[in-house]
Structure formats: C-alpha cells, structure tokens
Design a protein around this motif. Structure first.
Motif, PDB file in Angstrom:
ATOM      1  N   ILE A 144      37.377  34.637  43.071  1.00  0.00           N
ATOM      2  CA  ILE A 144      38.145  35.889  42.743  1.00  0.00           C
ATOM      3  C   ILE A 144      37.935  36.405  41.387  1.00  0.00           C
ATOM      4  O   ILE A 144      37.828  37.556  41.039  1.00  0.00           O
ATOM      5  N   GLY A 145      38.107  35.537  40.349  1.00  0.00           N
ATOM      6  CA  GLY A 145      37.912  35.940  38.935  1.00  0.00           C
ATOM      7  C   GLY A 145      36.684  36.708  38.848  1.00  0.00           C
ATOM      8  O   GLY A 145      36.300  37.550  38.113  1.00  0.00           O
ATOM      9  N   LEU A 146      35.513  36.080  39.398  1.00  0.00           N
ATOM     10  CA  LEU A 146      34.151  36.537  39.293  1.00  0.00           C
ATOM     11  C   LEU A 146      34.032  37.875  39.857  1.00  0.00           C
ATOM     12  O   LEU A 146      33.391  38.621  39.405  1.00  0.00           O
ATOM     13  N   GLY A 147      34.549  38.019  40.911  1.00  0.00           N
ATOM     14  CA  GLY A 147      34.540  39.315  41.840  1.00  0.00           C
ATOM     15  C   GLY A 147      35.073  40.470  40.771  1.00  0.00           C
ATOM     16  O   GLY A 147      34.842  41.618  40.858  1.00  0.00           O
ATOM     17  N   VAL A 148      36.318  40.055  40.314  1.00  0.00           N
ATOM     18  CA  VAL A 148      37.064  41.046  39.466  1.00  0.00           C
ATOM     19  C   VAL A 148      36.201  41.695  38.313  1.00  0.00           C
ATOM     20  O   VAL A 148      36.205  42.828  38.233  1.00  0.00           O
ATOM     21  N   LYS A 153      41.505  44.729  34.701  1.00  0.00           N
ATOM     22  CA  LYS A 153      40.723  43.664  35.144  1.00  0.00           C
ATOM     23  C   LYS A 153      41.174  42.338  34.713  1.00  0.00           C
ATOM     24  O   LYS A 153      41.149  41.321  35.321  1.00  0.00           O
ATOM     25  N   ILE A 154      41.587  42.244  33.338  1.00  0.00           N
ATOM     26  CA  ILE A 154      42.385  41.030  32.954  1.00  0.00           C
ATOM     27  C   ILE A 154      43.718  40.757  33.627  1.00  0.00           C
ATOM     28  O   ILE A 154      43.905  39.728  34.254  1.00  0.00           O
ATOM     29  N   ILE A 155      44.509  41.911  33.913  1.00  0.00           N
ATOM     30  CA  ILE A 155      45.882  41.429  34.747  1.00  0.00           C
ATOM     31  C   ILE A 155      45.252  41.119  36.321  1.00  0.00           C
ATOM     32  O   ILE A 155      45.778  40.201  36.805  1.00  0.00           O
ATOM     33  N   LEU A 156      44.223  41.645  36.627  1.00  0.00           N
ATOM     34  CA  LEU A 156      43.820  41.414  38.375  1.00  0.00           C
ATOM     35  C   LEU A 156      43.180  39.845  38.104  1.00  0.00           C
ATOM     36  O   LEU A 156      43.206  39.015  39.286  1.00  0.00           O
ATOM     37  N   THR A 157      42.397  39.575  37.046  1.00  0.00           N
ATOM     38  CA  THR A 157      41.887  38.175  37.030  1.00  0.00           C
ATOM     39  C   THR A 157      42.966  37.216  37.148  1.00  0.00           C
ATOM     40  O   THR A 157      43.082  36.099  38.008  1.00  0.00           O
ATOM     41  N   GLY A 199      44.695  37.501  40.592  1.00  0.00           N
ATOM     42  CA  GLY A 199      44.003  36.996  41.608  1.00  0.00           C
ATOM     43  C   GLY A 199      43.923  35.487  41.635  1.00  0.00           C
ATOM     44  O   GLY A 199      43.768  34.917  42.554  1.00  0.00           O
ATOM     45  N   MET A 200      43.589  34.834  40.628  1.00  0.00           N
ATOM     46  CA  MET A 200      43.665  33.399  40.408  1.00  0.00           C
ATOM     47  C   MET A 200      44.933  32.703  40.724  1.00  0.00           C
ATOM     48  O   MET A 200      45.111  31.753  41.686  1.00  0.00           O
ATOM     49  N   TRP A 214      37.672  40.496  47.304  1.00  0.00           N
ATOM     50  CA  TRP A 214      38.288  39.398  48.438  1.00  0.00           C
ATOM     51  C   TRP A 214      37.099  38.781  49.328  1.00  0.00           C
ATOM     52  O   TRP A 214      36.921  37.831  49.618  1.00  0.00           O
ATOM     53  N   LEU A 215      36.226  39.934  49.918  1.00  0.00           N
ATOM     54  CA  LEU A 215      35.349  39.485  50.604  1.00  0.00           C
ATOM     55  C   LEU A 215      34.173  38.846  50.088  1.00  0.00           C
ATOM     56  O   LEU A 215      33.520  37.535  50.521  1.00  0.00           O
ATOM     57  N   THR A 216      33.841  38.868  48.714  1.00  0.00           N
ATOM     58  CA  THR A 216      33.088  38.128  47.814  1.00  0.00           C
ATOM     59  C   THR A 216      33.734  36.665  47.852  1.00  0.00           C
ATOM     60  O   THR A 216      32.816  35.898  48.081  1.00  0.00           O
ATOM     61  N   SER A 217      34.812  36.436  47.510  1.00  0.00           N
ATOM     62  CA  SER A 217      35.582  35.267  47.767  1.00  0.00           C
ATOM     63  C   SER A 217      35.580  34.626  48.877  1.00  0.00           C
ATOM     64  O   SER A 217      35.257  33.175  48.944  1.00  0.00           O
TER      65      SER A 217
END
Length: 160
Positions: A124-128, A83-87, A90-91, A13-16
């Motif tokens: 967000i996807g990048l950070g995940v 990570k797939i689910i969170l991507t 998150g998006m 989140w903070l990266t985004s």
C-alpha cells in the motif's frame, strides 16, 4: 487543486491485492515458511487462494482508503502531504483486518510469520508513492462568443 482520488486509490489497492500475495509466495518458496509446497499445482492453487481472499477481504480497506483520500483532498492540495497522510492511513488500514481477526494471536515482529502480514501495508505504501495523483478536470468557463457590435447593428442587408 483537487485530485481524482477514485482511480488513484483503485490503482493503489489493486497493486497491493496483486503484489502482496506474489511477494508472500516468493518468500514462502525461498524459506518454506509456514507451508511447504510439493508441486507446482500446490503453488498455483495457494496463490489463487491468496489473490481471491486478499481481494475479497480487502474491499473494506479500499473503501477506507478512498474515504481517507477524499477527506485529505478536501483539506489540502499539497501532493506530498496527501501522500504522506495516505501512506500512514493506508498502512494502518491494511493492518486492521489482521489485528481485528487475529487479536492476540497476531505474530510478533520477531516471528518469521510476521513477514507475510507486512506485505499488505508495505505494498500500500509503495503504491501510494508509485502512482501520480491526477488533478480533476477543470470545469471550462462558459465561453460565450464575442458579439461583434459592428455586425449586429448594421443597417445594411446581410448578404448570404
């Protein structure tokens, strides 16, 4: 295996929150769309404004991402699947505020203004995928020292 989702989602989140406004400002400086900046002061003030607003308005998004990570972590221990689910989650979560507040006025995908909306879900996807999911600390089994039977049942005096 269970993972530490709180620090992981905080990093994502903070990266985004930090990276999306910087990318948006970079694109705006190159294209001058939708704002034209006359001075360096204009750039800095606008960037600070975007950082503060992005941070404040995305707190509910972080909470939803944390909840998604927690739920996903309950049902699977496969890092790639999490990570797939969170991507995906998150998006979607990152786009929700724009869709909710903009309604029908959300720019269409062929409109140049749509690029600034997409920086948040993309980061967000990048950070995940950029950060590693760390396992929770395993609770150490209660270790009782082995009691030496020979010492415990001796009839001899203990020399100290």
């Amino acid at each position: 295996m269970k993972y530490r989702v709180l620090p992981y989602t905080l990093k994502v989140w903070l990266t985004s929150v930090a990276l999306a406004p910087v990318l948006q400002m970079f694109v705006q400086l190159i294209t001058q769309t939708p704002y034209k900046f006359n001075t360096l002061r204009d750039v800095v003030v606008y960037l600070l404004y975007m950082l503060v607003c992005g941070w404040l308005f995305s707190i509910p998004c972080w909470l939803l991402l944390l909840f998604s990570a927690w739920i996903t972590n309950l049902f699977t221990s496969k890092t790639r699947l999490i990570k797939i689910i969170l991507t995906f989650a998150g998006m979607v979560i990152a786009l929700l505020p724009f869709v909710t507040y903009a309604g029908n006025s959300l720019p269409q995908y062929n409109n140049p203004d749509f690029a600034w909306v997409m920086f948040y879900p993309l980061t967000i996807g990048l950070g995940v995928w950029m950060y590693k999911l760390k396992p929770t600390a395993q609770v150490a089994e209660t270790h009782t020292p082995h009691f030496d039977e020979h010492i415990g049942h001796t009839d001899e005096p203990i020399i100290t």
